[in-house]
Design an enzyme around this catalytic site. Structure first.
Site, PDB file in Angstrom:
ATOM      1  N   HIS A   1       2.219   3.378  -7.499  1.00  0.00           N
ATOM      2  CA  HIS A   1       1.408   2.641  -6.523  1.00  0.00           C
ATOM      3  C   HIS A   1       2.109   2.696  -5.173  1.00  0.00           C
ATOM      4  O   HIS A   1       2.914   1.828  -4.834  1.00  0.00           O
ATOM      5  CB  HIS A   1       1.224   1.196  -7.015  1.00  0.00           C
ATOM      6  CG  HIS A   1       0.375   0.340  -6.113  1.00  0.00           C
ATOM      7  ND1 HIS A   1      -0.196  -0.846  -6.528  1.00  0.00           N
ATOM      8  CD2 HIS A   1      -0.011   0.484  -4.822  1.00  0.00           C
ATOM      9  CE1 HIS A   1      -0.873  -1.395  -5.544  1.00  0.00           C
ATOM     10  NE2 HIS A   1      -0.769  -0.603  -4.485  1.00  0.00           N
TER      11      HIS A   1
ATOM     12  N   ASP B   1       4.124   0.095  -2.851  1.00  0.00           N
ATOM     13  CA  ASP B   1       2.891  -0.153  -2.101  1.00  0.00           C
ATOM     14  C   ASP B   1       2.914   0.519  -0.717  1.00  0.00           C
ATOM     15  O   ASP B   1       2.407   1.624  -0.572  1.00  0.00           O
ATOM     16  CB  ASP B   1       2.622  -1.658  -1.992  1.00  0.00           C
ATOM     17  CG  ASP B   1       1.148  -2.001  -1.831  1.00  0.00           C
ATOM     18  OD1 ASP B   1       0.311  -1.089  -1.919  1.00  0.00           O
ATOM     19  OD2 ASP B   1       0.824  -3.198  -1.634  1.00  0.00           O
ATOM     20  N   ASP B   2       3.463  -0.166   0.277  1.00  0.00           N
ATOM     21  CA  ASP B   2       3.530   0.367   1.652  1.00  0.00           C
ATOM     22  C   ASP B   2       4.954   0.175   2.158  1.00  0.00           C
ATOM     23  O   ASP B   2       5.216  -0.703   2.995  1.00  0.00           O
ATOM     24  CB  ASP B   2       2.536  -0.387   2.544  1.00  0.00           C
ATOM     25  CG  ASP B   2       1.113  -0.268   2.031  1.00  0.00           C
ATOM     26  OD1 ASP B   2       0.520   0.817   2.179  1.00  0.00           O
ATOM     27  OD2 ASP B   2       0.614  -1.242   1.439  1.00  0.00           O
TER      28      ASP B   2
ATOM     29  N   HIS C   1      -7.421  -1.400  -7.095  1.00  0.00           N
ATOM     30  CA  HIS C   1      -6.716  -2.616  -6.709  1.00  0.00           C
ATOM     31  C   HIS C   1      -7.593  -3.794  -7.148  1.00  0.00           C
ATOM     32  O   HIS C   1      -8.810  -3.802  -6.867  1.00  0.00           O
ATOM     33  CB  HIS C   1      -6.549  -2.704  -5.195  1.00  0.00           C
ATOM     34  CG  HIS C   1      -5.466  -1.832  -4.625  1.00  0.00           C
ATOM     35  ND1 HIS C   1      -5.397  -0.487  -4.848  1.00  0.00           N
ATOM     36  CD2 HIS C   1      -4.403  -2.140  -3.826  1.00  0.00           C
ATOM     37  CE1 HIS C   1      -4.340   0.000  -4.210  1.00  0.00           C
ATOM     38  NE2 HIS C   1      -3.711  -0.972  -3.576  1.00  0.00           N
TER      39      HIS C   1
ATOM     40  N   HIS D   1       0.965   4.006  -1.091  1.00  0.00           N
ATOM     41  CA  HIS D   1      -0.053   4.564  -0.185  1.00  0.00           C
ATOM     42  C   HIS D   1       0.655   5.487   0.797  1.00  0.00           C
ATOM     43  O   HIS D   1       1.572   5.040   1.513  1.00  0.00           O
ATOM     44  CB  HIS D   1      -0.756   3.448   0.581  1.00  0.00           C
ATOM     45  CG  HIS D   1      -1.452   2.456  -0.309  1.00  0.00           C
ATOM     46  ND1 HIS D   1      -2.795   2.515  -0.577  1.00  0.00           N
ATOM     47  CD2 HIS D   1      -0.976   1.394  -1.021  1.00  0.00           C
ATOM     48  CE1 HIS D   1      -3.125   1.520  -1.396  1.00  0.00           C
ATOM     49  NE2 HIS D   1      -2.040   0.817  -1.687  1.00  0.00           N
TER      50      HIS D   1
ATOM     51  N   GLU E   1      -5.180  -8.915  -6.384  1.00  0.00           N
ATOM     52  CA  GLU E   1      -4.105  -9.049  -5.384  1.00  0.00           C
ATOM     53  C   GLU E   1      -4.472 -10.301  -4.580  1.00  0.00           C
ATOM     54  O   GLU E   1      -3.870 -11.351  -4.751  1.00  0.00           O
ATOM     55  CB  GLU E   1      -4.032  -7.802  -4.495  1.00  0.00           C
ATOM     56  CG  GLU E   1      -2.938  -7.864  -3.420  1.00  0.00           C
ATOM     57  CD  GLU E   1      -2.989  -6.695  -2.426  1.00  0.00           C
ATOM     58  OE1 GLU E   1      -4.042  -6.032  -2.307  1.00  0.00           O
ATOM     59  OE2 GLU E   1      -1.965  -6.473  -1.728  1.00  0.00           O
TER      60      GLU E   1
HETATM   61  N1  ADE Z   1      -4.042  -0.374   1.472  1.00  0.00           N
HETATM   62  C1  ADE Z   1      -2.733  -0.179   1.678  1.00  0.00           C
HETATM   63  N2  ADE Z   1      -2.025  -1.149   1.076  1.00  0.00           N
HETATM   64  C2  ADE Z   1      -2.911  -1.967   0.451  1.00  0.00           C
HETATM   65  C3  ADE Z   1      -2.802  -3.126  -0.346  1.00  0.00           C
HETATM   66  N3  ADE Z   1      -1.618  -3.688  -0.628  1.00  0.00           N
HETATM   67  N4  ADE Z   1      -3.919  -3.705  -0.793  1.00  0.00           N
HETATM   68  C4  ADE Z   1      -5.108  -3.169  -0.501  1.00  0.00           C
HETATM   69  N5  ADE Z   1      -5.256  -2.072   0.238  1.00  0.00           N
HETATM   70  C5  ADE Z   1      -4.170  -1.469   0.720  1.00  0.00           C
HETATM   71 ZN    ZN Z   2      -1.781  -0.931  -2.737  1.00  0.00          ZN
END
Ligand code: ADE
Ligand code: ZN
Length: 340
Positions: free
Chosen positions: A20, A281-282, A200, A22, A203
């Protein structure tokens, strides 16, 4: 394990999969500035320090606003190559052996960048990573759930031209108010194309979205899913059906899904018998890549060595690799874990 150095050494040593992450969320401010300059664009922020100082988010939407702004510097095939390659070289230094990488085509198509441009850069970097770094990968194309479903259907039709190179579809962006069922037809079409499906859910959205993603979209894996703990019957089901949940501890703190790492549900999810994995994630925005997610979560939650090894094994179990490849990776994890 509470000794940070020993913990970090263990986590680094274990071969890992990341399921996971992006691509656009790996864009570090340094690279964004370099790319903006070579594309003769005004920088999205005055300096690297100014960008990092601005990375304080109230919720998912306030993060997404920054994420899409930064993404705007990406214009050419080379930009997408450089971004993908930068993440993968870093992943290799963290002993990540396999990556299932999300990307957001609509974030680029909506700015006039053709599918053929960004996919070419991404695919070339993935090939180079397999050849030169030994890092294998799968590419997962996400639909932006807060954009019209018709756009997603169009993207899927284009992506079908690259069917052998795009392993699956996902669903991301603003969650609350955008239930999975909106995308039923698009996910059905992706299934008909033989693509994997993930989403997703849970969350910021309610636990009901998790069940809906599985039942209506055919999601094989749930991204985040941390809010499942609010529904014990759902937890029982996820345990029974061994539905993987790709959890992102640092992301959840930064986006205020949980108040602190010490309160993070990861340990409770493990205790409940859920098939959970740790992910970044990011990472360019949330203060750490995969190793940092493991280390900080393990320290805050007092995870045992066995729990850490289980999480790492889960990362391969929950992947879209073949059964043979999964078994080989898990054997390598156990061998590395057995070292003193
Ligand atoms: N796009 C990038 N990161 C995300 C996240 N944590 N939740 C939803 N969309 C995303
Ligand atoms: Zn994500």
């Amino acid at each position: 394990m509470q000794d940070r150095e020993a913990l970090e050494s263990l986590v680094r040593r274990l071969p890992k999969a990341e399921l996971h992450v992006h691509l656009e969320g790996t864009l570090e401010p340094e690279l964004a500035l370099r790319i903006a300059e070579r594309n003769a664009l005004s920088a999205p922020f005055p300096s690297v320090d100014a960008a990092r100082a601005a990375y304080h988010f109230e919720n998912l939407q306030s993060f997404l606003d920054v994420y899409y702004t930064m993404t705007d510097v990406l214009r050419t095939e080379q930009d997408f190559y450089d971004l993908t390659w930068a993440y993968l070289t870093n992943a290799a230094t963290q002993n990540i052996r396999h990556v299932e990488l999300f990307f957001d085509p609509q974030a680029h198509l909506s700015r006039g960048i053709p599918f053929g441009i960004f996919i070419a850069g991404i695919l070339l970097a993935l090939e180079d990573a397999e050849t030169h770094l030994g890092v294998t990968s799968r590419l997962i194309m996400c639909f932006l759930r807060d954009q019209p479903v018709e756009d997603a259907a169009r993207v899927l039709a284009t992506a079908h031209l690259y069917r052998d190179r795009i392993a699956g579809v996902g669903l991301d962006s603003a969650e609350a108010g955008y239930p999975p069922q909106l995308f039923k037809d698009v996910f059905d079409q992706a299934a008909a194309y033989g693509m994997h499906r993930v989403a997703h859910a849970g969350e910021e959205g309610p636990p009901a979205y998790i069940a809906e993603a599985i039942d209506v979209l055919g999601a094989e894996r749930i991204d985040h899913g941390v809010r499942c703990l609010e529904d014990p019957a759902l937890v029982d089901r996820l345990v029974r059906e061994r539905v993987p949940l790709t959890v992102c501890p640092l992301s959840n703190v930064r986006l205020r899904v949980v108040p602190s790492l010490a309160d993070h549900p990861l340990k409770r999810m493990l205790d409940a018998g859920l098939l959970v994995t740790v992910n970044s994630d990011d990472p360019a925005y949330f203060g750490g890549y995969l190793v940092e997610n493991y280390v900080e979560a393990a320290l805050a939650l007092r995870l045992t060595r066995d729990e850490i090894v289980t999480l790492v094994e889960n990362s391969f179990t929950a992947s879209f690799l073949s059964d043979e490849a999964k078994a080989a990776h898990i054997e390598a994890v156990r061998a590395a874990a057995a070292l003193p």
